[in-house]
Design an enzyme around this catalytic site. Structure first.
Site, PDB file in Angstrom:
ATOM      1  N   HIS A  28      36.926  41.564  41.818  1.00 25.19           N
ATOM      2  CA  HIS A  28      36.436  41.733  43.188  1.00 25.19           C
ATOM      3  C   HIS A  28      34.943  42.083  43.187  1.00 25.19           C
ATOM      4  CE1 HIS A  28      40.840  42.965  44.095  1.00 25.19           C
ATOM      5  NE2 HIS A  28      40.658  41.755  44.589  1.00 25.19           N
ATOM      6  N   LYS A  52      53.435  47.908  58.514  1.00 30.01           N
ATOM      7  CA  LYS A  52      53.915  48.864  57.509  1.00 30.01           C
ATOM      8  C   LYS A  52      53.363  50.241  57.826  1.00 30.01           C
ATOM      9  CE  LYS A  52      54.245  45.904  53.420  1.00 30.01           C
ATOM     10  NZ  LYS A  52      53.483  45.583  52.222  1.00 30.01           N
ATOM     11  N   ARG A 102      40.409  31.988  41.479  1.00 27.42           N
ATOM     12  CA  ARG A 102      40.557  32.068  40.015  1.00 27.42           C
ATOM     13  C   ARG A 102      41.211  30.840  39.427  1.00 27.42           C
ATOM     14  NH1 ARG A 102      43.618  37.633  40.849  1.00 27.42           N
ATOM     15  NH2 ARG A 102      43.988  36.432  42.723  1.00 27.42           N
ATOM     16  N   SER A 139      44.759  42.598  40.837  1.00 25.31           N
ATOM     17  CA  SER A 139      45.203  43.934  41.251  1.00 25.31           C
ATOM     18  C   SER A 139      46.659  44.155  40.858  1.00 25.31           C
ATOM     19  CB  SER A 139      45.061  44.106  42.763  1.00 25.31           C
ATOM     20  OG  SER A 139      43.727  43.986  43.162  1.00 25.31           O
TER      21      SER A 139
HETATM   22  P1  ADP Z   1      44.696  39.366  49.158  1.00 24.32           P
HETATM   23  O1  ADP Z   1      45.907  40.226  49.208  1.00 24.32           O
HETATM   24  O2  ADP Z   1      44.114  39.086  50.499  1.00 24.32           O
HETATM   25  O3  ADP Z   1      44.802  38.123  48.302  1.00 24.32           O
HETATM   26  P2  ADP Z   1      43.219  40.617  47.002  1.00 24.32           P
HETATM   27  O4  ADP Z   1      42.691  42.002  47.036  1.00 24.32           O
HETATM   28  O5  ADP Z   1      44.278  40.321  46.018  1.00 24.32           O
HETATM   29  O6  ADP Z   1      43.623  40.307  48.491  1.00 24.32           O
HETATM   30  O7  ADP Z   1      42.031  39.587  46.725  1.00 24.32           O
HETATM   31  C1  ADP Z   1      40.927  39.479  47.595  1.00 24.32           C
HETATM   32  C2  ADP Z   1      40.124  38.244  47.208  1.00 24.32           C
HETATM   33  O8  ADP Z   1      39.572  38.408  45.916  1.00 24.32           O
HETATM   34  C3  ADP Z   1      40.959  36.959  47.143  1.00 24.32           C
HETATM   35  O9  ADP Z   1      40.180  35.878  47.618  1.00 24.32           O
HETATM   36  C4  ADP Z   1      41.239  36.794  45.676  1.00 24.32           C
HETATM   37  O10 ADP Z   1      41.445  35.447  45.331  1.00 24.32           O
HETATM   38  C5  ADP Z   1      39.942  37.322  45.093  1.00 24.32           C
HETATM   39  N1  ADP Z   1      40.096  37.822  43.722  1.00 24.32           N
HETATM   40  C6  ADP Z   1      40.988  38.691  43.247  1.00 24.32           C
HETATM   41  N2  ADP Z   1      40.829  38.907  41.924  1.00 24.32           N
HETATM   42  C7  ADP Z   1      39.775  38.126  41.552  1.00 24.32           C
HETATM   43  C8  ADP Z   1      39.117  37.861  40.299  1.00 24.32           C
HETATM   44  N3  ADP Z   1      39.512  38.427  39.171  1.00 24.32           N
HETATM   45  N4  ADP Z   1      38.071  37.017  40.311  1.00 24.32           N
HETATM   46  C9  ADP Z   1      37.696  36.407  41.457  1.00 24.32           C
HETATM   47  N5  ADP Z   1      38.278  36.594  42.661  1.00 24.32           N
HETATM   48  C10 ADP Z   1      39.306  37.441  42.708  1.00 24.32           C
END
Ligand code: ADP
Length: 157
Positions: A28, A52, A102, A139
């Site tokens: 992120h 929730k 990704r 995450s």
């Molecule tokens: P959501 O639940 O909305 O997918 P996330 O917190 O999982 O939220 O992810 C937010 C954004 O960051 C998404 O667009 C996801 O694809 C991107 N993202 C998550 N991890 C990575 C990473 N390692 N590299 C690049 N982008 C990422």
């Protein structure tokens, strides 16, 4: 007198970077750092599911953690929101949504959401591809490792 720098030919460009960020990983952070360079302002927005029960303290903690992790990026703000992402973007004055991709799995998911968001509001989604060393950082994997008491520091800012 001729101004040294011409005025920008476009209005202030603000993007919303929405996500769960549970927790905010190095992946992120990379998207935030690289995205901040594309826009005048980048708003990292933690989406909170309105259906929730919300742990307000946990969200405040997450906001504080992300602010600390992004303190070196001058044009970043951190907020939380519930409801539709396009409504949060409009309220924050953001004309763009920023997301990270990704893999092909992410790509198809992001493509669908971007399509719906554009139809709903006209807001364009800008995607940034993960750098190769961060493509496997997520995450959910961090949470899984944490639940078994493993060290996750290499995945976190
Ligand atoms: P959501 O639940 O909305 O997918 P996330 O917190 O999982 O939220 O992810 C937010 C954004 O960051 C998404 O667009 C996801 O694809 C991107 N993202 C998550 N991890 C990575 C990473 N390692 N590299 C690049 N982008 C990422």
């Amino acid at each position: 007198m001729t101004p040294r720098y011409p005025e920008k030919p476009y209005k202030q460009r603000t993007a919303l970077f929405p996500g769960s960020f549970n927790p905010f990983t190095r992946g992120h952070l990379s998207i935030a750092e690289r995205g901040a360079g594309l826009f005048d302002k980048l708003i990292i927005a933690i989406g909170v599911n309105a259906n929730k029960a919300v742990d307000k303290e946990a969200i405040e903690q997450r906001i504080a953690d992300i602010r600390r992790a992004t303190a070196h990026i001058a044009n970043v703000e951190v907020i939380s929101y519930s409801g539709l992402t396009v409504d949060a973007a409009a309220e924050a004055g953001a004309g763009y949504i920023l997301r990270g991709v990704r893999s092909v799995g992410d790509f198809e998911y992001e493509r669908q959401i971007a399509d719906v968001n554009r139809q709903l509001s006209g807001i364009e989604t800008v995607v940034i591809f993960a750098t190769p060393e961060l493509t496997s950082v997520s995450s959910s994997i961090v949470r899984e490792l944490q639940s078994y008491g493993r060290d996750v520091s290499e995945y976190l800012p």
